[in-house]
Design a protein around this motif. Structure first.
Motif, PDB file in Angstrom:
ATOM      1  N   UNK A 151      -7.748  15.163   5.270  1.00 27.99           N
ATOM      2  CA  UNK A 151      -6.554  15.302   6.116  1.00 27.99           C
ATOM      3  C   UNK A 151      -6.192  13.970   6.759  1.00 27.99           C
ATOM      4  N   UNK A 152      -7.180  13.296   7.328  1.00 25.85           N
ATOM      5  CA  UNK A 152      -6.910  12.001   7.970  1.00 25.85           C
ATOM      6  C   UNK A 152      -6.414  10.994   6.944  1.00 25.85           C
ATOM      7  N   UNK A 153      -7.079  10.954   5.775  1.00 25.13           N
ATOM      8  CA  UNK A 153      -6.689   9.995   4.745  1.00 25.13           C
ATOM      9  C   UNK A 153      -5.305  10.314   4.197  1.00 25.13           C
ATOM     10  N   UNK A 154      -4.973  11.596   4.043  1.00 27.41           N
ATOM     11  CA  UNK A 154      -3.647  11.968   3.551  1.00 27.41           C
ATOM     12  C   UNK A 154      -2.561  11.566   4.543  1.00 27.41           C
ATOM     13  N   UNK A 155      -2.834  11.737   5.825  1.00 28.79           N
ATOM     14  CA  UNK A 155      -1.874  11.303   6.835  1.00 28.79           C
ATOM     15  C   UNK A 155      -1.664   9.787   6.779  1.00 28.79           C
ATOM     16  N   UNK A 156      -2.752   9.048   6.639  1.00 27.47           N
ATOM     17  CA  UNK A 156      -2.646   7.582   6.575  1.00 27.47           C
ATOM     18  C   UNK A 156      -1.875   7.161   5.330  1.00 27.47           C
ATOM     19  N   UNK A 168       5.585  14.734  -0.270  1.00 29.95           N
ATOM     20  CA  UNK A 168       4.953  14.913  -1.573  1.00 29.95           C
ATOM     21  C   UNK A 168       3.687  14.066  -1.682  1.00 29.95           C
ATOM     22  N   UNK A 169       3.731  12.848  -1.139  1.00 30.75           N
ATOM     23  CA  UNK A 169       2.546  11.987  -1.173  1.00 30.75           C
ATOM     24  C   UNK A 169       1.403  12.594  -0.362  1.00 30.75           C
ATOM     25  N   UNK A 170       1.724  13.304   0.722  1.00 26.08           N
ATOM     26  CA  UNK A 170       0.675  13.931   1.534  1.00 26.08           C
ATOM     27  C   UNK A 170      -0.120  14.927   0.711  1.00 26.08           C
ATOM     28  N   UNK A 171       0.580  15.768  -0.067  1.00 32.08           N
ATOM     29  CA  UNK A 171      -0.122  16.755  -0.880  1.00 32.08           C
ATOM     30  C   UNK A 171      -0.828  16.103  -2.065  1.00 32.08           C
ATOM     31  N   UNK A 172      -0.169  15.144  -2.725  1.00 31.57           N
ATOM     32  CA  UNK A 172      -0.783  14.501  -3.880  1.00 31.57           C
ATOM     33  C   UNK A 172      -2.018  13.698  -3.500  1.00 31.57           C
ATOM     34  N   UNK A 173      -2.068  13.197  -2.272  1.00 31.71           N
ATOM     35  CA  UNK A 173      -3.215  12.394  -1.856  1.00 31.71           C
ATOM     36  C   UNK A 173      -4.492  13.214  -1.751  1.00 31.71           C
ATOM     37  N   UNK A 174      -4.379  14.549  -1.719  1.00 34.99           N
ATOM     38  CA  UNK A 174      -5.582  15.379  -1.730  1.00 34.99           C
ATOM     39  C   UNK A 174      -6.252  15.382  -3.095  1.00 34.99           C
TER      40      UNK A 174
END
Length: 351
Positions: free
Chosen positions: A214-219, A242-248
């Motif tokens: 979660x922290x990394x996706x926010x960053x 979209x980048x927030x979800x893809x970063x998971x």
């Protein structure tokens, strides 16, 4: 007799898992969410002294509704809009052509625009020479991306079924998850010490992984939004969602968003912006590989308290062997190794 019963029980469990194979992923998602929400639900039930089963169900449904309403549903709607915008972007550039043909035209255009600029600095690189080498790589990649995004938008019944199964598993295991673990685990793992070791390390890794993700996706999404906003990419806030979800998704990450933004910049004769966005995509990808182990290490003092080197290798190796699930299985394996290593082979009292 006892061994026969245990073997028969394991066979029944395997048979049930085979029956549930089409729903493994949504059920695993629901079970994980339920496990993470189990603590707050238990504290609410104890504080309000809700002993009747109907109240436990009400608290579980309320917790799921709050988490979905505040976090999941808004982000999913933004991601849905961003995905449609991404598809319309590709269609606007390719017209009636396939994504692969569009990719080849983009390479030819980049060779015409960027190669002279690079050669003027003494760096000999020709995109035309690279086109043949990249042909085998680009064709399946573009086809898979287009197919995934298209199926995600068109497969509405499958998506609704996935969400429904996830929601049911989430609520059910919030109510009965702890009781079923207490009934199931002793039959599968009869050794109490090892059973507790497995449960504690898995729980610690899951909590650390979710918090770090979660922290990394926010960053990462913030870096994407700032980069695209600076260079005037339209609807940058949708790309950030979209980048927030893809970063998971480990390895895959935010690359589709950044590459699409870079291609848009090249297409509109913004060469410097396209090069900078591609450079930022590499930086964000490296940040994922470096920050994820650091955040996992810093988010817990238990199972993930291992040297950075082993935590990094466990994540990368787990993903290479097991795919996306390896981001959890890899650190869990090494956490078990550290836990087992700390236990003496011979009890002092037995000597």
């Amino acid at each position: 007799m006892q061994l026969r019963r245990r073997v028969f029980f394991v066979l029944v469990v395997v048979f049930c898992l085979i029956v549930l194979k089409p729903f493994w992923f949504p059920m695993a998602t629901g079970i994980t969410l339920a496990y993470l929400c189990e603590g707050p639900v238990e504290r609410l039930i104890e504080r309000w002294r809700l002993t009747r089963p109907i109240w436990r169900w009400a608290v579980a449904v309320g917790m799921v509704a709050v988490v979905q309403g505040l976090f999941i549903v808004p982000l999913m709607l933004l991601t849905w809009s961003a995905t449609k915008e991404l598809l319309s972007f590709w269609e606007g550039m390719s017209g009636n052509e396939s994504a692969v043909e569009t990719g080849y035209k983009i390479l030819s255009w980049m060779d015409m625009k960027i190669t002279p600029l690079l050669q003027s600095t003494g760096f000999n690189l020709s995109f035309a020479d690279m086109q043949g080498r990249l042909r085998e790589f680009m064709q399946p990649m573009l086809r898979n991306i287009a197919g995934f995004l298209g199926s995600a938008l068109s497969a509405t019944p499958e998506l609704l079924l996935f969400l429904f199964v996830t929601w049911m598993a989430w609520v059910y295991f919030l109510v009965y998850g702890k009781r079923q673990r207490q009934a199931l685990l002793p039959r599968l793992i009869p050794w109490g010490e090892q059973r507790g070791m497995l449960a504690s390390t898995l729980g610690d890794v899951l909590r650390a992984m979710v918090l770090a993700s979660i922290v990394l996706s926010l960053v990462q999404s913030l870096m994407v939004v700032l980069t695209l906003a600076v260079f005037g990419v339209p609807k940058f806030y949708l790309w950030g969602a979209l980048a927030f979800f893809l970063s998971f998704i480990p390895v895959f990450g935010t690359a589709p968003v950044m590459i699409s933004a870079a291609i848009w910049s090249f297409y509109h004769d913004r060469v410097f912006a396209g090069i900078f966005i591609l450079g930022m995509s590499i930086v964000i990808g490296l940040a994922d590989n470096v920050l994820r182990p650091l955040l996992m290490k810093g988010s817990s003092s238990g199972a993930t308290d291992m040297p950075f080197f082993w935590l990094f290798m466990s994540i990368v190796g787990g993903i290479a062997v097991f795919g996306v699930a390896g981001a959890v299985l890899g650190p869990w394996a090494f956490s078990l190794f550290i836990a087992v290593q700390s236990v003496p082979l011979i009890d002092i009292g037995s000597e």
